[in-house]
Design a protein around this motif. Sequence first.
Motif, PDB file in Angstrom:
ATOM      1  N   HIS A  95       0.858  -1.182   0.000  1.00  0.00           N
ATOM      2  CA  HIS A  95       0.000   0.000   0.000  1.00  0.00           C
ATOM      3  C   HIS A  95       0.897   1.235   0.000  1.00  0.00           C
ATOM      4  CE1 HIS A  95      -3.029   2.949   1.062  1.00  0.00           C
ATOM      5  NE2 HIS A  95      -3.967   2.023   0.904  1.00  0.00           N
ATOM      6  N   ARG A  96       0.561   2.190  -0.845  1.00  0.00           N
ATOM      7  CA  ARG A  96       1.384   3.400  -0.988  1.00  0.00           C
ATOM      8  C   ARG A  96       1.590   4.102   0.361  1.00  0.00           C
ATOM      9  NH1 ARG A  96       2.642   6.987  -5.324  1.00  0.00           N
ATOM     10  NH2 ARG A  96       1.513   5.620  -6.744  1.00  0.00           N
ATOM     11  N   ALA A  97       0.538   4.190   1.163  1.00  0.00           N
ATOM     12  CA  ALA A  97       0.634   4.870   2.460  1.00  0.00           C
ATOM     13  C   ALA A  97       1.580   4.130   3.407  1.00  0.00           C
ATOM     14  CB  ALA A  97      -0.754   4.998   3.090  1.00  0.00           C
ATOM     15  N   GLU A  98       1.594   2.809   3.325  1.00  0.00           N
ATOM     16  CA  GLU A  98       2.490   2.015   4.169  1.00  0.00           C
ATOM     17  C   GLU A  98       3.949   2.271   3.782  1.00  0.00           C
ATOM     18  OE1 GLU A  98       3.249  -0.683   7.301  1.00  0.00           O
ATOM     19  OE2 GLU A  98       1.439   0.379   6.710  1.00  0.00           O
ATOM     20  N   LEU A  99       4.199   2.354   2.486  1.00  0.00           N
ATOM     21  CA  LEU A  99       5.555   2.655   2.024  1.00  0.00           C
ATOM     22  C   LEU A  99       5.980   4.048   2.466  1.00  0.00           C
ATOM     23  CD1 LEU A  99       8.059   1.926   0.338  1.00  0.00           C
ATOM     24  CD2 LEU A  99       6.849   2.800  -1.673  1.00  0.00           C
ATOM     25  N   GLN A 100       5.095   5.017   2.327  1.00  0.00           N
ATOM     26  CA  GLN A 100       5.415   6.376   2.760  1.00  0.00           C
ATOM     27  C   GLN A 100       5.682   6.423   4.264  1.00  0.00           C
ATOM     28  OE1 GLN A 100       1.942   8.244   0.548  1.00  0.00           O
ATOM     29  NE2 GLN A 100       3.463   9.856   0.282  1.00  0.00           N
ATOM     30  N   ARG A 101       4.917   5.653   5.026  1.00  0.00           N
ATOM     31  CA  ARG A 101       5.119   5.626   6.483  1.00  0.00           C
ATOM     32  C   ARG A 101       6.512   5.107   6.836  1.00  0.00           C
ATOM     33  NH1 ARG A 101       5.308   2.202  10.330  1.00  0.00           N
ATOM     34  NH2 ARG A 101       4.841   0.414   8.987  1.00  0.00           N
ATOM     35  N   ILE A 102       6.957   4.063   6.143  1.00  0.00           N
ATOM     36  CA  ILE A 102       8.289   3.490   6.393  1.00  0.00           C
ATOM     37  C   ILE A 102       9.378   4.499   6.041  1.00  0.00           C
ATOM     38  CG2 ILE A 102       9.932   1.717   5.631  1.00  0.00           C
ATOM     39  CD1 ILE A 102       7.461  -0.159   5.289  1.00  0.00           C
ATOM     40  N   LEU A 103       9.235   5.136   4.873  1.00  0.00           N
ATOM     41  CA  LEU A 103      10.247   6.086   4.428  1.00  0.00           C
ATOM     42  C   LEU A 103      10.296   7.319   5.321  1.00  0.00           C
ATOM     43  CD1 LEU A 103       9.675   5.904   0.549  1.00  0.00           C
ATOM     44  CD2 LEU A 103      11.537   4.863   1.856  1.00  0.00           C
ATOM     45  N   ALA A 104       9.118   7.826   5.707  1.00  0.00           N
ATOM     46  CA  ALA A 104       9.073   9.006   6.575  1.00  0.00           C
ATOM     47  C   ALA A 104       9.601   8.669   7.967  1.00  0.00           C
ATOM     48  CB  ALA A 104       7.638   9.536   6.667  1.00  0.00           C
ATOM     49  N   GLY A 105       9.248   7.494   8.463  1.00  0.00           N
ATOM     50  CA  GLY A 105       9.706   7.091   9.797  1.00  0.00           C
ATOM     51  C   GLY A 105      11.218   6.968   9.872  1.00  0.00           C
ATOM     52  N   ASN A 106      11.817   6.537   8.781  1.00  0.00           N
ATOM     53  CA  ASN A 106      13.277   6.388   8.770  1.00  0.00           C
ATOM     54  C   ASN A 106      13.985   7.735   8.732  1.00  0.00           C
ATOM     55  OD1 ASN A 106      15.370   4.240   8.727  1.00  0.00           O
ATOM     56  ND2 ASN A 106      16.007   5.260   6.849  1.00  0.00           N
ATOM     57  N   ILE A 107      13.346   8.736   8.125  1.00  0.00           N
ATOM     58  CA  ILE A 107      13.911  10.087   8.132  1.00  0.00           C
ATOM     59  C   ILE A 107      13.752  10.718   9.506  1.00  0.00           C
ATOM     60  CG2 ILE A 107      13.578  12.447   7.258  1.00  0.00           C
ATOM     61  CD1 ILE A 107      12.790  11.229   4.570  1.00  0.00           C
ATOM     62  N   GLY A 108      12.569  10.578  10.084  1.00  0.00           N
ATOM     63  CA  GLY A 108      12.247  11.252  11.339  1.00  0.00           C
ATOM     64  C   GLY A 108      11.389  12.467  11.053  1.00  0.00           C
ATOM     65  N   LEU A 109      10.266  12.570  11.736  1.00  0.00           N
ATOM     66  CA  LEU A 109       9.305  13.634  11.444  1.00  0.00           C
ATOM     67  C   LEU A 109       9.826  15.020  11.780  1.00  0.00           C
ATOM     68  CD1 LEU A 109       5.944  11.920  12.503  1.00  0.00           C
ATOM     69  CD2 LEU A 109       6.882  12.239  10.208  1.00  0.00           C
ATOM     70  N   ASP A 110      10.927  15.109  12.524  1.00  0.00           N
ATOM     71  CA  ASP A 110      11.496  16.419  12.842  1.00  0.00           C
ATOM     72  C   ASP A 110      12.062  17.108  11.592  1.00  0.00           C
ATOM     73  OD1 ASP A 110      13.317  14.252  12.976  1.00  0.00           O
ATOM     74  OD2 ASP A 110      14.849  15.573  13.828  1.00  0.00           O
ATOM     75  N   GLN A 111      12.388  16.344  10.556  1.00  0.00           N
ATOM     76  CA  GLN A 111      12.923  16.933   9.324  1.00  0.00           C
ATOM     77  C   GLN A 111      11.862  17.078   8.239  1.00  0.00           C
ATOM     78  OE1 GLN A 111      16.784  14.387   9.378  1.00  0.00           O
ATOM     79  NE2 GLN A 111      17.274  16.172   8.126  1.00  0.00           N
ATOM     80  N   ILE A 112      10.605  16.715   8.566  1.00  0.00           N
ATOM     81  CA  ILE A 112       9.500  16.842   7.610  1.00  0.00           C
ATOM     82  C   ILE A 112       8.515  17.877   8.143  1.00  0.00           C
ATOM     83  CG2 ILE A 112       7.633  15.643   6.421  1.00  0.00           C
ATOM     84  CD1 ILE A 112       9.194  13.036   6.808  1.00  0.00           C
ATOM     85  N   LYS A 113       8.299  18.931   7.386  1.00  0.00           N
ATOM     86  CA  LYS A 113       7.368  19.989   7.780  1.00  0.00           C
ATOM     87  C   LYS A 113       6.051  19.796   7.036  1.00  0.00           C
ATOM     88  CE  LYS A 113      10.680  21.908  10.163  1.00  0.00           C
ATOM     89  NZ  LYS A 113      10.712  21.727  11.629  1.00  0.00           N
ATOM     90  N   LEU A 114       5.025  19.372   7.768  1.00  0.00           N
ATOM     91  CA  LEU A 114       3.703  19.154   7.180  1.00  0.00           C
ATOM     92  C   LEU A 114       2.940  20.470   7.078  1.00  0.00           C
ATOM     93  CD1 LEU A 114       2.841  15.902   9.157  1.00  0.00           C
ATOM     94  CD2 LEU A 114       3.609  16.043   6.783  1.00  0.00           C
ATOM     95  N   ASN A 115       1.821  20.439   6.330  1.00  0.00           N
ATOM     96  CA  ASN A 115       0.977  21.624   6.153  1.00  0.00           C
ATOM     97  C   ASN A 115       1.759  22.781   5.534  1.00  0.00           C
ATOM     98  OD1 ASN A 115      -1.524  22.928   6.285  1.00  0.00           O
ATOM     99  ND2 ASN A 115      -1.013  23.906   8.238  1.00  0.00           N
ATOM    100  N   HIS A 116       2.691  22.456   4.643  1.00  0.00           N
ATOM    101  CA  HIS A 116       3.477  23.475   3.946  1.00  0.00           C
ATOM    102  C   HIS A 116       3.261  23.312   2.433  1.00  0.00           C
ATOM    103  CE1 HIS A 116       5.464  24.349   7.731  1.00  0.00           C
ATOM    104  NE2 HIS A 116       6.119  25.339   7.138  1.00  0.00           N
ATOM    105  N   SER A 117       2.193  23.940   1.941  1.00  0.00           N
ATOM    106  CA  SER A 117       1.887  23.930   0.512  1.00  0.00           C
ATOM    107  C   SER A 117       2.595  25.120  -0.140  1.00  0.00           C
ATOM    108  CB  SER A 117       0.375  24.023   0.304  1.00  0.00           C
ATOM    109  OG  SER A 117       0.064  24.100  -1.062  1.00  0.00           O
TER     110      SER A 117
END
Length: 372
Positions: free
Chosen positions: A102-124
């Motif tokens: 599932h695409r969302a499962e793959l994204q979860r694995i990739l994002a988790g390995n980066i760490g959410l501190d380096q991903i800024k959500l709600n930034h369009s």
Amino acid sequence: MNSISIIGAGIGGLTLGNILKQQNIDFTLYESAPEIKPVGAGIMMAVNAMQVFDKLGLKEKIEYAGNKIHVISITDENFRLISKTDVLALEKKYNSCNVAIHRAELQRILAGNIGLDQIKLNHSLHRIQKKENYILSFGNGNEIESKIVFGADGIKSGIRKQVLKTGKIRKAGQICWRGWTDFSLPEQYDHEAFEMWEKGKRFGFVKMSASKVYWYAVVNENRYQRYHTVAEHFSSFHLLIRQLIETTLPEHIILNDLTDLSPIPKWYTENLCLIGDAAHATTPNLGQGACQAIEDAYIIGKLLEQTKDFTQVFEKFQKIRRQKVDQVVSTSWHIGKFSQWERAIFLRNFLMKSVPDHINQKLAEKIIQLEM
């Protein structure tokens, strides 16, 4: 100020983030969505993508979350075989296999390995301007200065439109439903992906996990009528196909036009580079859209091991990737047209059956070989 900004936390952007992290290169990844949540449908990670994930130490985790696929079959609407590609030999050669997930499962694995501190959500990203550096203006009011920018923001890339001022999206003249359902497939379908061809329409499905099946259904635009449901369009197909459709919740179905991006002359400019669909979106007929974005990230990582001069990296990146990407886009476009013939169906199927196995294997290997 950021030294490196990646715009878009799709599979290409997340893979690039993982590669930069592995090399201890600082970056920030910006995603328009307010959260990384289970949206979308299934996806096939081919052997080329899985080789990259192996180098990132993520292969086993992705295999565990998905389902290994060893055979890809094309049949008619009642499972009468037209063509079969067995990739076991290639899996052994490259120590990786196709994985449906599932695409969302793959994204979860990739994002988790980066760490959410380096991903800024709600930034369009609303606006990008080049001054001494790039000024990124987001819909939430934030404004960021960044020296290097990667545009991983998809086929409708705002970065491509605003900075490179190029890019024509082509409609394939086909409508596609994508869905997933909780369904127990018979055991014989466990590790095989199927695409079933009829007149002006096709249906594909693959098992993603113990209880989840991903499917897609394509019809020519001239045959599509909004008052017809996907089930009505595929009522002549095998009972199993009708069951997959009927057990799918409406909220688990996405409907889109199939499109790609006409080749653009240049993917980069000073301190800015497009990757994935932003640079070379393809129709999904080879299952290579996300896989080619993953290869982009891998090649950029290999070049950064040689030099941190981004001007050199971006120039070499396009030179290395251009030919393969153009071939994938062109081949996928033509396969999509061929598979959706409305006349001479017997001839179409006969031509497919006539292709020797070694030719199919050669095409598959050409696609899954990494270029560095």
